[in-house]
Design a protein around this motif. Structure first.
Motif, PDB file in Angstrom:
ATOM      1  N   ASP A 137     -11.374   1.365  11.088  1.00  0.00           N
ATOM      2  CA  ASP A 137     -12.502   1.157  10.167  1.00  0.00           C
ATOM      3  C   ASP A 137     -12.160   0.012   9.227  1.00  0.00           C
ATOM      4  N   ILE A 138     -13.192  -0.651   8.712  1.00  0.00           N
ATOM      5  CA  ILE A 138     -13.023  -1.665   7.685  1.00  0.00           C
ATOM      6  C   ILE A 138     -14.207  -1.575   6.734  1.00  0.00           C
ATOM      7  N   SER A 139     -13.938  -1.668   5.453  1.00  0.00           N
ATOM      8  CA  SER A 139     -15.000  -1.526   4.461  1.00  0.00           C
ATOM      9  C   SER A 139     -14.823  -2.561   3.360  1.00  0.00           C
ATOM     10  N   PHE A 140     -15.955  -2.949   2.752  1.00  0.00           N
ATOM     11  CA  PHE A 140     -15.988  -3.875   1.627  1.00  0.00           C
ATOM     12  C   PHE A 140     -16.793  -3.208   0.525  1.00  0.00           C
TER      13      PHE A 140
ATOM     14  N   LEU B   1      -4.894  -0.513   4.631  1.00  0.00           N
ATOM     15  CA  LEU B   1      -4.352  -1.794   4.185  1.00  0.00           C
ATOM     16  C   LEU B   1      -5.386  -2.448   3.279  1.00  0.00           C
ATOM     17  N   PRO B   2      -5.245  -2.312   1.967  1.00  0.00           N
ATOM     18  CA  PRO B   2      -6.267  -2.855   1.070  1.00  0.00           C
ATOM     19  C   PRO B   2      -5.931  -4.264   0.587  1.00  0.00           C
TER      20      PRO B   2
ATOM     21  N   ILE C 179      -8.817  -1.945   5.166  1.00  0.00           N
ATOM     22  CA  ILE C 179      -8.656  -1.965   6.626  1.00  0.00           C
ATOM     23  C   ILE C 179      -7.870  -0.723   7.013  1.00  0.00           C
ATOM     24  N   ARG C 180      -8.517   0.213   7.686  1.00  0.00           N
ATOM     25  CA  ARG C 180      -7.850   1.462   8.067  1.00  0.00           C
ATOM     26  C   ARG C 180      -7.305   1.333   9.491  1.00  0.00           C
ATOM     27  N   ILE C 181      -6.009   1.663   9.649  1.00  0.00           N
ATOM     28  CA  ILE C 181      -5.362   1.559  10.947  1.00  0.00           C
ATOM     29  C   ILE C 181      -4.788   2.915  11.349  1.00  0.00           C
TER      30      ILE C 181
ATOM     31  N   ALA D 136       0.855  -1.190   0.000  1.00  0.00           N
ATOM     32  CA  ALA D 136       0.000   0.000   0.000  1.00  0.00           C
ATOM     33  C   ALA D 136       0.887   1.235   0.000  1.00  0.00           C
ATOM     34  N   ASP D 137       0.304   2.370  -0.352  1.00  0.00           N
ATOM     35  CA  ASP D 137       1.018   3.645  -0.327  1.00  0.00           C
ATOM     36  C   ASP D 137       0.776   4.314   1.021  1.00  0.00           C
TER      37      ASP D 137
END
Length: 246
Positions: free
Chosen positions: A202-205, A152-153, A230-232, A138-139
């Protein structure tokens, strides 16, 4: 509008908007495995789509594949944007589906689906699951350190070999329940790098479409992509006062 773009014909009448076909279950809308979308004669001919004519309208059939992910472990997160994820990936579909023809677009090393750990068919619906562990990239933006947050995708794209079949991934909202909660995923994060502990905020789909130009036919090819984000963020203020201010 809430149903998509609103447009008008040359005679002033409203253009038809395709309906989303599905059912409600547990207060969630579950898309049907087959959807129908209006299409022009030119686009249908260029992409060789099969047409269905209803009330003088050309429709093309869209196959829906429900995809889901359950995170087992996140490890080796480093400041260069590399991280390792161990997870289960499953597909729920109707009929046949070539799930070997997918690509993890942000994986550092190519990931190939091996033998499924589980496969079952109930009626005409098949669920197929895989266990995967890979190194992803990831960047990371470090300009906001030590208040930085990172994503974190996991990006999964279907490589269409047959243009006459249109396929779209959608998140399997029924299959992804308590195991995808933020607190559960945070317990599965392992700090093996010596950097600050991380907190899952946060976590998203979600589904996206990637468009590419076919150099042979000069037509645009749309690829369906299923994404997990997945955002950390750095955990607690102790790190800020203990390392940043000194």
């Amino acid at each position: 509008g809430i149903t998509g773009d609103i447009w008008f014909k040359t005679d002033g009448s409203a253009g038809s908007i395709p309906l989303d076909i599905g059912m409600w279950e547990n207060q969630k809308f579950i898309p049907a495995f087959t959807q129908y979308q209006t299409i022009s004669d030119e686009e249908a001919k260029a992409k060789n789509y099969k047409l269905i004519e209803i009330n003088d309208q050309n429709l093309t059939e869209i196959r829906i594949v429900h995809a889901g992910i359950d995170i087992n472990e996140i490890s080796n997160v480093d400041v260069s944007g590399n991280y390792t994820i161990d997870f289960y990936l499953w597909f729920r579909f109707q009929g046949t589906f070539d799930d070997k023809n997918i690509r993890f677009t942000n994986a550092i090393d190519p990931i190939r689906l091996e033998r499924p750990v589980m496969e079952e068919t109930v009626g005409n619906i098949t669920t197929r699951s895989y266990r995967i562990k890979g190194l992803f990239k990831a960047d990371f933006d470090l300009y906001s350190y030590p208040f930085d947050t990172h994503l974190l995708p996991i990006n999964i794209r279907f490589n269409e070999n047959r243009l006459e079949e249109k396929l779209i991934y959608v998140p399997d909202v029924l299959g992804m329940h308590q195991n995808t909660q933020k607190a559960d995923i945070e317990k599965r994060m392992i700090d093996t790098t010596g950097i600050a502990d991380w907190h899952v905020s946060d976590i998203s789909f979600y589904h996206t479409t990637f468009s590419d130009k076919n150099m042979n036919t000069k037509n645009t090819i749309d690829y369906s992509q299923f994404n997990v984000g997945i955002r950390i963020e750095r955990k607690g203020s102790q790190h800020v006062f203990g390392e940043f201010f000194p």
